[in-house]
Design an enzyme around this catalytic site. Sequence first.
Site: not given
Ligand code: PLP
Length: 371
Positions: A40, A267
């Site tokens: 993601k 700045y």
């Molecule tokens: N599963 C869910 C529901 C998540 O929101 C996330 C990431 O935040 C993950 C898995 C993966 O987590 P990580 O990056 O700690 O492996």
Amino acid sequence: LPPPYLRPTWIDVDLDLVRINVLNLKKYIGDNVHLMAVVKANAYGYGIMEIARTSLSAGATWIGVATLDEALVLRREIAKHIPILVLGYVPVEHLSRASEANVTITGISLEWLQEADQAIEQPVDFHLKIDTGMNRLGCRTEDEVKKVIDIVSRNPKLRFTGAFTHFATSEDLTNRTYFLRQLNRFKQFLEIIPNRSEKLIHCSNSGATLYHDEKPFYNMVRCGKALTGPPNEPLKAFLPIKLQSVISLHSVLSLVKEVEAGEKIGYADTYTTTKKQWIGTVPIGYGDGWHQNLKPTGVLVEGQRMEIVGRISMDQLMVALDHEYPVGTRVTFIGQQGNMTITGDEVASAAKIPRSEVFSAISSRVPRIYK
Ligand code: PLP
């Protein structure tokens, strides 16, 4: 921006190391456990297509994303037949889009399933999220889960193909109480889920996958962070497998000058020279995601650490140099120069934010160069 990128500020991503990380993870979890590559938010800033493609070629069998938009792009571009789970909220009005693209979505609450029950036209696969203590998404009581089971037993278009939860403290090894409480809660919920052996059951993110003797893998783990590097220092010692950092961030000196004592840099009135000082200008700023809070770790120039001085501008910042350097000299924000390294974790710790927050904030204006 389409390549070529004409401003010399860039991220190097080593996909060979991603591949090795994924191979090591796969070996650790074993053949009977699916590895979901969580990609993601542009794979936490590393590049969604490249990280997904590399992870899949190294043995990941599922892809996890946060939004339906991310899922649809992946489905179209690279993952024609690979299962994809949207871990976040999909409004019920978009169920048909998920169904058409054969994307699995998350049942985030009883209310969401009640709404879906009314609205659904074409069959869709969903995994039920169970809230065991993160207090973000998921059914919170066994009564709610029983009502969901009742809905899906009457509505065959709502295909209940998996159940999962998410840990809030899987990287805290000094106090595992909350982690264990969540795990026990999950086990209790699983007792009431019918046909469990036919479903995908998963709860482990990178932390839960790697640092706990319970190894709560069930039949899938969901790893994001672990695809692209090791954790922070205290945790690193507990890592059961080798994970390597795959990213570095660089720019160059665009202008170098010596300023007199008593001059303000950038700045506002945040830094005034106290002596004659060599100052270098670097073409990266908060518009690239290099925010004010990322100043403390400075930069590397010819293997020496230099301080970022003055307020970071949108597109540029200034560094205090120990002597004159040629324009074009490489400036490293994350990565190695000679014997010196600035790690992403060091930047994150100094800024008091998680590592993923540093990388996912680096904007699309900074090209990712893959090798
Ligand atoms: N599963 C869910 C529901 C998540 O929101 C996330 C990431 O935040 C993950 C898995 C993966 O987590 P990580 O990056 O700690 O492996």
